[in-house]
Every structure is written in C-alpha cells, then in structure tokens.
Scaffold this motif. Structure first.
Motif, short mmCIF file in Angstrom:
data_model
loop_
_atom_site.label_atom_id
_atom_site.label_comp_id
_atom_site.label_asym_id
_atom_site.label_seq_id
_atom_site.Cartn_x
_atom_site.Cartn_y
_atom_site.Cartn_z
N VAL A 144 -32.05 -27.29 1.26
CA VAL A 144 -31.42 -28.16 2.24
C VAL A 144 -30.12 -28.72 1.61
O VAL A 144 -29.11 -28.79 2.32
N THR A 145 -30.30 -29.14 0.33
CA THR A 145 -28.93 -29.71 -0.02
C THR A 145 -28.08 -28.69 -0.71
O THR A 145 -26.88 -29.04 -1.19
N GLY A 146 -28.37 -27.54 -0.42
CA GLY A 146 -27.20 -26.47 -0.53
C GLY A 146 -26.42 -26.35 1.00
O GLY A 146 -25.61 -25.71 1.08
N HIS A 147 -27.09 -26.90 1.78
CA HIS A 147 -26.47 -26.95 3.18
C HIS A 147 -25.81 -28.60 3.59
O HIS A 147 -24.98 -28.46 4.28
N GLN A 148 -26.44 -29.44 2.96
CA GLN A 148 -25.92 -30.67 3.27
C GLN A 148 -25.68 -31.65 2.22
O GLN A 148 -26.67 -31.66 1.39
N ALA A 149 -24.85 -32.55 2.25
CA ALA A 149 -24.40 -33.25 1.06
C ALA A 149 -25.59 -34.27 0.64
O ALA A 149 -26.29 -34.90 1.87
N HIS A 150 -26.09 -34.52 -0.48
CA HIS A 150 -26.98 -35.59 -0.53
C HIS A 150 -26.75 -36.39 -1.93
O HIS A 150 -26.15 -35.82 -2.84
N ASN A 152 -25.80 -38.26 -5.35
CA ASN A 152 -26.29 -37.98 -6.66
C ASN A 152 -26.98 -36.78 -6.92
O ASN A 152 -27.46 -36.41 -8.03
N LEU A 153 -26.53 -35.73 -6.10
CA LEU A 153 -27.36 -34.35 -6.27
C LEU A 153 -26.07 -32.83 -6.04
O LEU A 153 -26.30 -32.13 -5.67
N ALA A 154 -24.95 -33.64 -6.48
CA ALA A 154 -23.89 -32.63 -6.35
C ALA A 154 -24.06 -31.52 -7.39
O ALA A 154 -23.69 -30.35 -6.58
N VAL A 155 -24.60 -31.38 -8.44
CA VAL A 155 -24.85 -30.30 -9.12
C VAL A 155 -25.85 -29.40 -8.80
O VAL A 155 -25.72 -28.31 -8.57
N TYR A 156 -27.08 -30.19 -8.35
CA TYR A 156 -28.06 -29.61 -7.77
C TYR A 156 -27.74 -28.67 -6.50
O TYR A 156 -28.13 -27.66 -6.25
N GLY A 157 -27.16 -29.39 -5.62
CA GLY A 157 -26.99 -28.64 -4.48
C GLY A 157 -25.76 -27.81 -4.51
O GLY A 157 -26.04 -26.69 -3.82
N MET A 158 -24.81 -27.88 -5.47
CA MET A 158 -24.05 -26.81 -5.88
C MET A 158 -24.64 -25.42 -6.10
O MET A 158 -24.28 -24.31 -5.81
N THR A 159 -25.64 -25.66 -6.97
CA THR A 159 -26.54 -24.43 -7.72
C THR A 159 -27.25 -23.83 -6.42
O THR A 159 -27.51 -22.76 -6.43
N LYS A 160 -27.91 -24.49 -5.45
CA LYS A 160 -28.59 -24.22 -4.42
C LYS A 160 -27.77 -23.14 -3.35
O LYS A 160 -27.95 -22.28 -2.79
N ALA A 161 -26.52 -24.03 -3.02
CA ALA A 161 -25.57 -23.18 -2.23
C ALA A 161 -25.10 -21.74 -3.06
O ALA A 161 -25.17 -20.70 -2.31
N ALA A 162 -25.12 -21.74 -4.22
CA ALA A 162 -24.74 -20.55 -4.88
C ALA A 162 -25.99 -19.58 -4.93
O ALA A 162 -25.45 -18.34 -4.83
N LEU A 163 -27.12 -19.93 -4.92
CA LEU A 163 -28.19 -19.04 -4.72
C LEU A 163 -28.16 -18.45 -3.47
O LEU A 163 -28.43 -17.15 -3.27
#
Length: 255
Positions: A144-150, A152-163
């Motif tokens: 879900v961090t690839g859909h909503q900002a969280h 201290n997780l900018a990099v993690y969320g970025m990779t999940k959106a990329a997947l």
C-alpha cells in the motif's frame, strides 16, 4: 483442493510471513514449490515444515537479487520437476529513513533487492515459460506504500510503485506467450516481524476500516487467486489487500 496440481512455483522471500504462507497454500493445493530465503537455515526449516518428505517443497537459499541465485531457482525447478509455471517475487527489504539524511548505500540496497530481484527473476522465469510454450503466471508483492505516502518510507514506497508499473509494462512483452503478470499490494499484516512491534495489532486494528490488520492467509489467498488458472485473463493489475486502509489512509504516527 488441487487447483495447482502438477504446477511448479518459485516463491522468493518465503522463510516466514507472507511468503511462507504462499508456499504452504500452494503445496496444500497440489503444487511443487521452490522456496527461497536469504537465511539458509530459515529456508531449510520452512521447507521441512511445509513438506517433511522434501518431495514437493525444495529450499534454495540466497539473495534473490543475485543472478546466480535466480538461475539456481529456475534450474532447480526444471531439474527437479521438469517445468516452471508460477513465479511469486516476494523478496523485499524495508529500510526506514528520513529523506534529508537517507544514505546512498541504503537507497541502492533497497532498489537492488526490491526491484532487481523481481525484474531479473521475471526475466529468467519468462524465458523458461516461453520455451515451454504453455503460458504461466508471474506475481510481484507490492505494498500500500506504493499507493499512499508513508513517513520515512520514500524509497521503499517508490520501489513498490515501480513494481506495479513493471507488471503493467510486462503485459506488452509477455501476453503473446500467454504469461500473465500482476501485483498484490498488502496493507498492514500480522507477521512474525510486525507482531513484535509495540502495539502493532492494536494500532492497525484502529486504523483499518475492517477492524483488524490482515493475516498472512488473507494476502496468500489473494496471491494464489492471481496466479491460478481461472485468473489467467487478468494481467497488468494490482490488487490491494488492506481492509480498506487506502480509502481513508490514516497515519500510524497519528494514532
């Protein structure tokens, strides 16, 4: 239950938690599974717990972002079971950090594991599926961090959106070979890791509209549907499994 009878799967990052449950359910429903985890002892024990006889769940330990490990997983599937039908790229790491001070080493480590492992596993698996000529199914574990900002997780969320974008992009490449590719995006989930966090279940039960965080079985059930034969016409999609959290998105930091 034999939905996956005679099918062969690879699941990465599966020594415990969501990946373990995916493997367990696949084996229960008739599949043979290559179970990967970076921790060799954890991988071996997980495979033994799922299949004591060692006939239908084989551990292949190692970093799933390394080409040698990827090739070993695919080759083990073919050598032991004669084929490869399903791949679930579940390996990933979370390295929290403030944007202003986030270190370069952590940035590239997250990208290597979360993106590199999935891209090159999909590549190797698709080559094998293409050779077999019978189609197949590829699934990425997003978040879900690839859909909503969280925080201290900018990099993690970025990779999940990329997947999720990778799943869309591969539709163009893989559909001619009857290979579908999707992503499942878990929300807050009770695992061995998260259960050890202070008040995790209490906080996320309050923040989740359905009144509780997901169980690993919730996520595995969605994942197995997406790699099942009845779902083969679904491709390029991302399925969020979060009890409704992304509809309202309250932050745990405000709980």
């Amino acid at each position: 239950m034999a939905e996956f009878k005679d099918q062969v799967a690879i699941v990465t990052g599966a020594g415990q938690g969501i990946g373990y449950e995916m493997c367990r359910q696949l084996v229960m429903q008739g599949a043979a599974v290559i179970l990967n985890d970076m921790d060799a002892a954890l991988a071996q024990q997980a495979a033994k717990d799922i299949d004591a006889d060692g006939q239908r769940c084989i551990a292949v330990a190692g970093n799933a972002s390394e080409q040698a490990v990827i090739q070993q997983m695919v080759q083990t599937a073919v050598d032991r079971f004669g084929r490869l039908d399903i791949v679930i790229g579940n390996a990933g790491i979370t390295l929290f950090g403030d944007f202003f001070t986030y270190p370069e080493t952590d940035f590239y480590k997250v990208l290597q594991v979360n993106l590199g492992s999935n891209f090159f596993l999909a590549q190797a698996a698709a080559r094998q599926m293409k050779t077999q000529g019978e189609g197949g199914s590829i699934l990425f574990t997003s978040s879900v961090t690839g859909h909503q900002a969280h925080k201290n997780l900018a990099v993690y969320g970025m990779t999940k959106a990329a997947l999720e974008m990778l799943a869309k992009s591969l539709v163009v490449e893989l559909s001619p070979f009857r290979i579908n590719v999707n992503a499942v995006a878990p929300g807050a989930t009770l695992t061995e890791r998260t259960s050890s966090e202070k008040d995790y279940e209490k906080i996320w039960s309050r923040l989740t509209p359905m009144g509780r965080p997901a169980s690993v079985a919730d996520i595995a059930a969605a994942a197995l549907f997406l790699v099942s034969r009845p779902a083969r016409h679904i491709t390029g999609q991302s399925l969020v499994v979060d009890g409704g959290w992304t509809s309202v998105s309250p932050s745990p930091y405000e709980a």
